[in-house]
Design an enzyme around this catalytic site. Structure first.
Site, PDB file in Angstrom:
ATOM      1  CE  LYS A   1      -2.743   4.438   7.146  1.00  0.00           C
ATOM      2  NZ  LYS A   1      -4.200   4.370   7.373  1.00  0.00           N
TER       3      LYS A   1
ATOM      4  CD  GLU B   1     -11.919   5.612   4.122  1.00  0.00           C
ATOM      5  OE1 GLU B   1     -11.481   4.949   5.082  1.00  0.00           O
ATOM      6  OE2 GLU B   1     -11.247   5.834   3.104  1.00  0.00           O
TER       7      GLU B   1
ATOM      8  NE  ARG C   1      -2.628   0.805   3.505  1.00  0.00           N
ATOM      9  CZ  ARG C   1      -3.308   0.495   4.601  1.00  0.00           C
ATOM     10  NH1 ARG C   1      -4.543   0.010   4.505  1.00  0.00           N
ATOM     11  NH2 ARG C   1      -2.795   0.649   5.788  1.00  0.00           N
TER      12      ARG C   1
HETATM   13  C1  LIG Z   1      -5.312   3.577   7.542  1.00  0.00           C
HETATM   14  C2  LIG Z   1      -6.715   3.869   7.153  1.00  0.00           C
HETATM   15  C3  LIG Z   1      -7.750   2.922   7.311  1.00  0.00           C
HETATM   16  C4  LIG Z   1      -7.551   1.601   7.983  1.00  0.00           C
HETATM   17  O1  LIG Z   1      -6.662   0.751   7.324  1.00  0.00           O
HETATM   18  P1  LIG Z   1      -6.001  -0.478   8.062  1.00  0.00           P
HETATM   19  O2  LIG Z   1      -5.055  -1.016   7.059  1.00  0.00           O
HETATM   20  O3  LIG Z   1      -7.071  -1.437   8.390  1.00  0.00           O
HETATM   21  O4  LIG Z   1      -5.344   0.055   9.292  1.00  0.00           O
HETATM   22  C5  LIG Z   1      -9.007   3.261   6.840  1.00  0.00           C
HETATM   23  N1  LIG Z   1      -9.265   4.455   6.270  1.00  0.00           N
HETATM   24  C6  LIG Z   1      -8.299   5.392   6.123  1.00  0.00           C
HETATM   25  C7  LIG Z   1      -8.643   6.687   5.493  1.00  0.00           C
HETATM   26  C8  LIG Z   1      -6.998   5.124   6.546  1.00  0.00           C
HETATM   27  O5  LIG Z   1      -6.052   6.057   6.393  1.00  0.00           O
END
Ligand SMILES: *Cc1c(COP(=O)(O)O)cnc(C)c1O
Length: 340
Positions: free
Chosen positions: A183, A219, A81
């Site tokens: 991210k 989300e 990722r």
């Molecule tokens: C990091 C993150 C998540 C959760 O991801 P995980 O890999 O399960 O920790 C969900 N939404 C956003 C916007 C994120 O930055």
């Protein structure tokens, strides 16, 4: 020797640990990287990260399993990722094998700070990458740093997982065809006002809708939604602007392949939400935090699972995934990386 912290009462905050990893990208390549005790970063006042937010990060955990081994959960997916995030931000990719090696090095060097099994605490690992050389005309930096530190964090749910109340946000999180799926620090900078406003109004989190039509669920600021239908199906929203949560993907695998449930990953209309039986937020920090109520401009959705405890399906998913992570249940191939 354990660091003897009061593991059960730690919060989610930064505690400096002895070692962190640094690799620098100069003259078109990454140096060999090393651990350091120096927790300070020294960069130009004009660094790409400071001027144009050229940075991305990851988050994962190490913990002590039931049999005493120190393990991490699917760190290969964090490496992949981060690679996607880097490409989208014109940051040179930090190779996956080296990412995994850095995880091993950082956890091993700070092993006294890995909380004991059963404490509920974990060692949170924060890899990040940023443009470090001066940039004033808008373009990518020429030099970068990849870093990784770790900090022990307390149990997410102290005294049981209480369902939270969230609101439908009037702000948007990520534009269609923007950066919602990576991210990037910039996605968080613009969410800070929305989350503070939510808190000031008494809500724990924001539910973001799709910015183009405001009819589909996206989300929250940092976690993916997982819904359970009244007939026991797991439904998770699909959209190109949702960050692909590793926890959510793992929970869906568990639901389908271990618990034999039906799983649907598809666009979810906000209109449908009132008909679901359970709702949870998925992410590394909490695994799943249950949502009991959603406010939408004066209208309330109250899930049948209520405000006292996790719904039964959410609980089963939570118990199964945490059981796998903690070594109480067998893990699918490649999910657990032991730190030796
Ligand atoms: C990091 C993150 C998540 C959760 O991801 P995980 O890999 O399960 O920790 C969900 N939404 C956003 C916007 C994120 O930055």
């Amino acid at each position: 020797m354990s660091a003897e912290l009061d593991w059960g009462n730690l919060g989610f905050g930064y505690i400096k640990t002895p070692y962190r990893y640094v690799s620098r990208y100069t003259h078109g390549k990454w140096d060999e990287g090393a651990l350091t005790e120096d927790d300070k970063v020294t960069i130009s006042e004009c660094a790409g990260v400071l001027q144009y937010a050229q940075t991305a990060f990851e988050g994962l955990k190490a913990y002590t399993a039931k049999d005493g081994r120190i393990v991490t959960f699917r760190p290969d997916l964090n490496a992949e990722r981060l690679e996607q995030s880097a490409k989208r931000l014109e940051i040179p990719v930090f190779p996956k094998d080296r990412f995994l090696q850095a995880v091993d090095m950082v956890v091993k060097a700070n092993r006294d700070y890995v909380p004991p099994y059963g404490s509920g605490a974990t060692l949170y690992i924060r890899p990040y990458i940023f443009g470090s050389s001066p940039v004033i005309g808008v373009k990518p930096a020429e030099e970068y740093e990849f870093r990784m530190f770790c900090t022990p964090v307390g149990p997410y749910f102290k005294g049981g997982a209480k369902p939270i109340t969230i609101r439908v946000s009037d702000f948007d999180r990520a534009a269609p065809r923007g950066t919602g799926h990576i991210k990037a620090g910039l996605n968080y900078a613009m969410s800070l006002h929305a989350i503070m406003e939510a808190h000031r109004q008494g809500f724990d989190e924001n539910m973001y809708l799709d910015p183009a039509t405001r009819t589909y669920v996206e989300e929250t600021g940092g976690a993916n939604f997982l819904f359970v239908t009244k007939d026991g199906k797991v439904v998770t929203p699909a959209s190109d602007s949702i960050l692909p949560s590793i926890t959510r993907r793992s929970l869906c695998y568990v639901a389908e392949h271990i618990l034999g449930m039906t799983v649907e990953h598809r666009p979810v209309k906000f209109e449908e939400v009132k008909d679901f039986a359970e709702c949870g937020l998925c992410g590394t920090a909490a695994v799943i935090s249950p949502v009991g109520r959603i406010y939408d401009h004066g209208n309330e959705i109250n899930f049948p699972s209520g405000m006292d405890e996790m719904g039964p399906v959410t609980r089963r998913l939570y118990e199964t995934l945490t059981g796998i992570q903690m070594g109480r249940l067998p893990a699918p191939d490649g999910w657990i990386r032991e730190i030796k």
